[in-house]
Design a protein around this motif. Structure first.
Motif, PDB file in Angstrom:
ATOM      1  N   LEU A 159       0.821  -1.203   0.000  1.00  7.49           N
ATOM      2  CA  LEU A 159       0.000   0.000   0.000  1.00  7.49           C
ATOM      3  C   LEU A 159       0.858   1.257   0.000  1.00  7.49           C
ATOM      4  CD1 LEU A 159      -2.703   1.492   0.223  1.00  7.49           C
ATOM      5  CD2 LEU A 159      -2.543   1.215   2.717  1.00  7.49           C
ATOM      6  N   TRP A 160       1.898   1.277   0.851  1.00 12.00           N
ATOM      7  CA  TRP A 160       2.743   2.473   0.908  1.00 12.00           C
ATOM      8  C   TRP A 160       3.551   2.640  -0.372  1.00 12.00           C
ATOM      9  CZ3 TRP A 160       1.319   6.057   3.880  1.00 12.00           C
ATOM     10  CH2 TRP A 160       0.728   5.782   5.108  1.00 12.00           C
ATOM     11  N   MET A 161       3.935   1.546  -1.004  1.00  8.75           N
ATOM     12  CA  MET A 161       4.612   1.662  -2.297  1.00  8.75           C
ATOM     13  C   MET A 161       3.686   2.272  -3.335  1.00  8.75           C
ATOM     14  SD  MET A 161       6.760  -1.942  -2.444  1.00  8.75           S
ATOM     15  CE  MET A 161       7.441  -1.566  -4.067  1.00  8.75           C
ATOM     16  N   LYS A 162       2.418   1.852  -3.316  1.00  8.92           N
ATOM     17  CA  LYS A 162       1.440   2.400  -4.256  1.00  8.92           C
ATOM     18  C   LYS A 162       1.200   3.882  -3.983  1.00  8.92           C
ATOM     19  CE  LYS A 162      -1.631   1.947  -7.554  1.00  8.92           C
ATOM     20  NZ  LYS A 162      -1.221   1.637  -8.949  1.00  8.92           N
ATOM     21  N   ILE A 163       1.084   4.231  -2.702  1.00 11.75           N
ATOM     22  CA  ILE A 163       0.870   5.638  -2.337  1.00 11.75           C
ATOM     23  C   ILE A 163       2.062   6.488  -2.779  1.00 11.75           C
ATOM     24  CG2 ILE A 163       0.649   7.222  -0.383  1.00 11.75           C
ATOM     25  CD1 ILE A 163      -0.968   5.066   1.044  1.00 11.75           C
ATOM     26  N   ALA A 164       3.283   5.954  -2.574  1.00 10.11           N
ATOM     27  CA  ALA A 164       4.481   6.699  -2.972  1.00 10.11           C
ATOM     28  C   ALA A 164       4.504   6.950  -4.468  1.00 10.11           C
ATOM     29  CB  ALA A 164       5.732   5.949  -2.525  1.00 10.11           C
ATOM     30  N   GLN A 165       4.040   5.981  -5.254  1.00 11.49           N
ATOM     31  CA  GLN A 165       3.997   6.162  -6.695  1.00 11.49           C
ATOM     32  C   GLN A 165       2.985   7.239  -7.099  1.00 11.49           C
ATOM     33  OE1 GLN A 165       3.209   2.317  -8.384  1.00 11.49           O
ATOM     34  NE2 GLN A 165       5.199   1.470  -7.804  1.00 11.49           N
ATOM     35  N   GLN A 166       1.932   7.376  -6.302  1.00 12.95           N
ATOM     36  CA  GLN A 166       0.869   8.322  -6.647  1.00 12.95           C
ATOM     37  C   GLN A 166       1.175   9.741  -6.182  1.00 12.95           C
ATOM     38  OE1 GLN A 166      -1.779   7.567  -8.571  1.00 12.95           O
ATOM     39  NE2 GLN A 166      -0.929   5.497  -8.797  1.00 12.95           N
ATOM     40  N   VAL A 167       1.668   9.889  -4.961  1.00 12.40           N
ATOM     41  CA  VAL A 167       1.815  11.233  -4.377  1.00 12.40           C
ATOM     42  C   VAL A 167       3.264  11.606  -4.108  1.00 12.40           C
ATOM     43  CG1 VAL A 167      -0.471  11.061  -3.340  1.00 12.40           C
ATOM     44  CG2 VAL A 167       1.537  10.457  -1.972  1.00 12.40           C
ATOM     45  N   GLY A 168       4.216  10.699  -4.305  1.00 17.79           N
ATOM     46  CA  GLY A 168       5.620  11.009  -4.067  1.00 17.79           C
ATOM     47  C   GLY A 168       6.117  10.454  -2.737  1.00 17.79           C
ATOM     48  N   LYS A 169       7.435  10.369  -2.642  1.00 18.71           N
ATOM     49  CA  LYS A 169       8.052   9.777  -1.452  1.00 18.71           C
ATOM     50  C   LYS A 169       7.845  10.634  -0.206  1.00 18.71           C
ATOM     51  CE  LYS A 169      11.637   7.892  -4.477  1.00 18.71           C
ATOM     52  NZ  LYS A 169      13.050   7.974  -4.893  1.00 18.71           N
ATOM     53  N   LEU A 170       8.023  11.943  -0.350  1.00 13.40           N
ATOM     54  CA  LEU A 170       7.941  12.811   0.818  1.00 13.40           C
ATOM     55  C   LEU A 170       6.555  12.814   1.434  1.00 13.40           C
ATOM     56  CD1 LEU A 170       9.170  14.900   2.716  1.00 13.40           C
ATOM     57  CD2 LEU A 170       8.557  16.663   1.044  1.00 13.40           C
ATOM     58  N   ALA A 171       5.527  13.015   0.623  1.00 12.63           N
ATOM     59  CA  ALA A 171       4.161  13.049   1.148  1.00 12.63           C
ATOM     60  C   ALA A 171       3.787  11.720   1.789  1.00 12.63           C
ATOM     61  CB  ALA A 171       3.186  13.397   0.025  1.00 12.63           C
ATOM     62  N   SER A 172       4.229  10.627   1.187  1.00 12.12           N
ATOM     63  CA  SER A 172       3.939   9.307   1.752  1.00 12.12           C
ATOM     64  C   SER A 172       4.603   9.136   3.110  1.00 12.12           C
ATOM     65  CB  SER A 172       4.419   8.209   0.800  1.00 12.12           C
ATOM     66  OG  SER A 172       3.803   8.314  -0.449  1.00 12.12           O
ATOM     67  N   PHE A 173       5.857   9.542   3.201  1.00  8.76           N
ATOM     68  CA  PHE A 173       6.585   9.371   4.451  1.00  8.76           C
ATOM     69  C   PHE A 173       6.016  10.240   5.564  1.00  8.76           C
ATOM     70  CE2 PHE A 173      10.231  10.277   7.277  1.00  8.76           C
ATOM     71  CZ  PHE A 173      10.450   8.979   7.723  1.00  8.76           C
ATOM     72  N   ILE A 174       5.649  11.464   5.249  1.00 10.41           N
ATOM     73  CA  ILE A 174       5.081  12.351   6.268  1.00 10.41           C
ATOM     74  C   ILE A 174       3.742  11.796   6.766  1.00 10.41           C
ATOM     75  CG2 ILE A 174       4.030  14.620   6.620  1.00 10.41           C
ATOM     76  CD1 ILE A 174       6.276  15.823   4.994  1.00 10.41           C
ATOM     77  N   THR A 175       2.925  11.283   5.854  1.00 10.70           N
ATOM     78  CA  THR A 175       1.644  10.691   6.256  1.00 10.70           C
ATOM     79  C   THR A 175       1.856   9.495   7.172  1.00 10.70           C
ATOM     80  OG1 THR A 175       0.634  11.382   4.168  1.00 10.70           O
ATOM     81  CG2 THR A 175      -0.494   9.665   5.423  1.00 10.70           C
ATOM     82  N   ALA A 176       2.744   8.608   6.771  1.00  5.06           N
ATOM     83  CA  ALA A 176       3.008   7.422   7.577  1.00  5.06           C
ATOM     84  C   ALA A 176       3.574   7.800   8.943  1.00  5.06           C
ATOM     85  CB  ALA A 176       3.978   6.500   6.846  1.00  5.06           C
ATOM     86  N   SER A 177       4.500   8.740   8.970  1.00  4.66           N
ATOM     87  CA  SER A 177       5.119   9.134  10.235  1.00  4.66           C
ATOM     88  C   SER A 177       4.123   9.805  11.175  1.00  4.66           C
ATOM     89  CB  SER A 177       6.304  10.067   9.967  1.00  4.66           C
ATOM     90  OG  SER A 177       7.294   9.410   9.212  1.00  4.66           O
ATOM     91  N   SER A 178       3.160  10.529  10.627  1.00  7.31           N
ATOM     92  CA  SER A 178       2.137  11.163  11.469  1.00  7.31           C
ATOM     93  C   SER A 178       1.302  10.108  12.192  1.00  7.31           C
ATOM     94  CB  SER A 178       1.247  12.064  10.613  1.00  7.31           C
ATOM     95  OG  SER A 178       1.998  13.103  10.008  1.00  7.31           O
ATOM     96  N   VAL A 179       0.983   9.025  11.487  1.00 13.76           N
ATOM     97  CA  VAL A 179       0.270   7.919  12.136  1.00 13.76           C
ATOM     98  C   VAL A 179       1.136   7.326  13.246  1.00 13.76           C
ATOM     99  CG1 VAL A 179      -0.739   5.630  11.787  1.00 13.76           C
ATOM    100  CG2 VAL A 179      -1.060   7.411  10.065  1.00 13.76           C
ATOM    101  N   GLY A 180       2.425   7.188  12.986  1.00 14.50           N
ATOM    102  CA  GLY A 180       3.328   6.659  14.003  1.00 14.50           C
ATOM    103  C   GLY A 180       3.401   7.539  15.237  1.00 14.50           C
TER     104      GLY A 180
END
Length: 538
Positions: free
Chosen positions: A305-326
């Motif tokens: 899922l995170w690989m798919k999200i990274a392809q859609q919105v970019g690495k930075l936006a994906s990482f910030i979203t994931a880290s906020s959940v963390g």
């Protein structure tokens, strides 16, 4: 040389006659590259999560002694990282510049891991502490010799923005799978009839050591190095460090890594203690394994899922979203108390869903930073960047591994007993609120990271154009980057620019060589004093 120009802007070396194309990797090579991460994670879980409690509650080494030995071992480990990166980048052999080190160090690394989890039973607490310090230190020494070239090899294998995400995504899947196996293995071995934690950990260590050697042998056999990178001229150590720090995207990633490293190892170190004493688990080893399985299993499930999200919105936006959940999950641990096993399990699953996102997004972002460095300097320095990337956060993270143990010892921790309120408070605080604060700071810093997919494509195009003799524009600053043959910096001026900062050069101009030498000696003394203070605190 103009006032706004740096040595980086004008010094290049021939790279290629044409722009490099993104090279798709076969699935076989991606799998053989990622497979050693399975063994690496299998070793990391016992080291980072299970080992402190094993030595404090089973081998009966005082927590303070564990903290001091770990601080010394990790400090030495951090010092070897930049040397290993520099050495790997400069190596020229018929077998490459990465694989010889992996081949030479993986067996000693495996043997040290077995020694770490198989201390002789006749050792008293003092000798057991020495055994721990020696085996722990040598394990990380040989681990550095393996890991730095391995990480640098990954940065070289794939060129494309998305290709790197796929490569490191597969590696993170292997890592998550290895961590899950490591989490449940003590419970499996206990259920198989093995008695005593010493026996369980010794058998587990032998199995993981064999796995480490076998999977790295597969890497050496099936994953070739790219010759065009190894044929490039080596980069000097001190200029390489200075040029890395001039790289703005690298500085952003490094500073964010430093912030997240301040509490970096604390949750893993405290997890067995949190499960046993805050939650009140009657079978802490089995319950810790269950929670680890929830956490890591969720990470493995959500990697696609995170690989798919990274392809859609970019690495930075994906990482910030994931880290906020963390971060949210980290705060929720504060509210857990005795008997809250379901609540804690839910939080472990929640934080686990994002646990592997950074494992492939951050290395992929770092590889893009190395491309930007190549655009500016004309050199490929994967290992030097990888080692420097590891060095500073690793130094910063030493207290995160050792201070929690020292704090618990100072608060009155007693192995296997009911803990007082002060011990329980510090367990909860360091497990929850302390890391959450620094994770938020790291996210704020990382939000300024500038390399998107479009900018990365411009960087790659610029590398080829500049190597072919053309002038290009820096896609981040807009500054012109001229080809090497148009550089006007003398050899003497270039040497000073590479070895001294602008502030040091101004001091040289104002006070002469004596003032600069005194300033450098003072900086060295302060650095050594800071290191001694850090070790003493840890």
């Amino acid at each position: 040389m103009g006032r706004g120009e740096s040595r980086d802007d004008m010094e290049t070396e021939p790279i290629s006659a044409k722009p490099r194309a993104a090279l798709p990797l076969s699935l076989r090579r991606r799998l053989f590259f990622g497979a050693p991460a399975f063994a690496g994670a299998s070793l990391a879980i016992p080291i980072g999560v299970l080992m402190p409690r094993f030595y404090s509650d089973v081998v009966l080494v005082p927590l303070g002694a564990i903290a001091v030995a770990a601080a010394l071992a990790r400090s030495f480990d951090a010092l070897t990282d930049p040397l290993m990166g520099w050495l790997s980048d400069r190596t020229r052999s018929r077998w490459g510049r990465r694989k010889p080190y992996i081949a030479g160090a993986v067996i000693p690394m495996a043997l040290c891991f077995v020694a770490l989890f198989a201390p002789p039973e006749h050792l008293d607490s003092q000798r057991a502490a020495l055994w721990f310090g020696a085996s722990f230190g040598f394990f990380f020494l040989f681990g550095t010799i393996v890991e730095i070239p391995y990480s640098a090899l990954g940065a070289e294998l794939a060129d494309g923005y998305q290709e790197r995400s796929r490569l490191f995504g597969i590696r993170s899947v292997f890592a998550a799978a290895g961590a899950i196996i490591a989490a449940i293995m003590p419970t499996i071995l206990a259920a198989s009839g093995l008695s005593g934690e010493r026996t369980i950990f010794r058998v587990m260590a032998i199995g993981y050591a064999v796995l480490l050697v076998v999977l790295n042998a597969g890497l050496l056999w099936q994953v070739p190095e790219r010759r065009e990178f190894s044929e490039r001229a080596p980069n000097p150590l001190i200029p390489g460090v200075r040029r890395a720090l001039r790289n703005r995207p690298f500085r952003i990633l490094l500073l964010a890594a430093i912030m997240s490293s301040i509490p970096g190892a604390t949750p893993a170190v405290l997890m067995p203690y949190f499960v046993e004493y805050v939650l009140g688990a009657q079978e802490p080893l089995a319950m810790t394994g269950l929670y680890l399985m929830l956490y890591l299993g969720a990470g493995l499930l959500f990697v696609p899922l995170w690989m798919k999200i990274a392809q859609q919105v970019g690495k930075l936006a994906s990482f910030i979203t994931a880290s906020s959940v963390g971060v949210a999950g980290s705060l929720l641990y504060w509210f857990a108390g005795p008997g809250d096993f379901v609540f804690a399990g839910s939080v472990y699953f929640l934080t686990g869903t994002v646990s592997q996102a950074g494992a492939f997004l951050v290395p992929a972002m770092a590889a893009d930073v190395i491309d930007y460095d190549e655009l500016r300097t004309g050199k490929r320095r994967e290992a030097q960047y990888t080692s420097f990337w590891a060095l500073v956060p690793k130094f910063i993270s030493i207290p995160s591994y050792t201070v929690p143990l020292a704090v618990l010892a100072g608060a009155g921790y007693v192995a296997g007993a009911v803990q007082n309120e002060s011990v329980l408070f510090w367990m909860r605080f360091m497990y929850s609120l302390f890391p959450a604060f620094f994770y938020v700071v790291a996210l704020l810093i990382l939000s300024r990271y500038p390399i998107s997919e479009a900018i990365h494509e411009a960087i790659r195009d610029g590398i080829g154009a500049r190597a072919a003799g053309g002038s290009v524009e820096d896609p981040l600053t807009g500054a012109p980057l001229r080809p090497e043959e148009e550089a006007t910096v003398s050899e003497e001026d270039g040497w000073f620019l590479d070895h001294f900062s602008p502030r040091e050069l101004r001091r040289l101009h104002a006070t002469g060589e004596g003032g600069l030498v005194r300033a450098v000696l003072l900086a060295i003394a302060l650095s050594l004093g800071g290191f001694a203070a850090l070790t003493a605190v840890a």
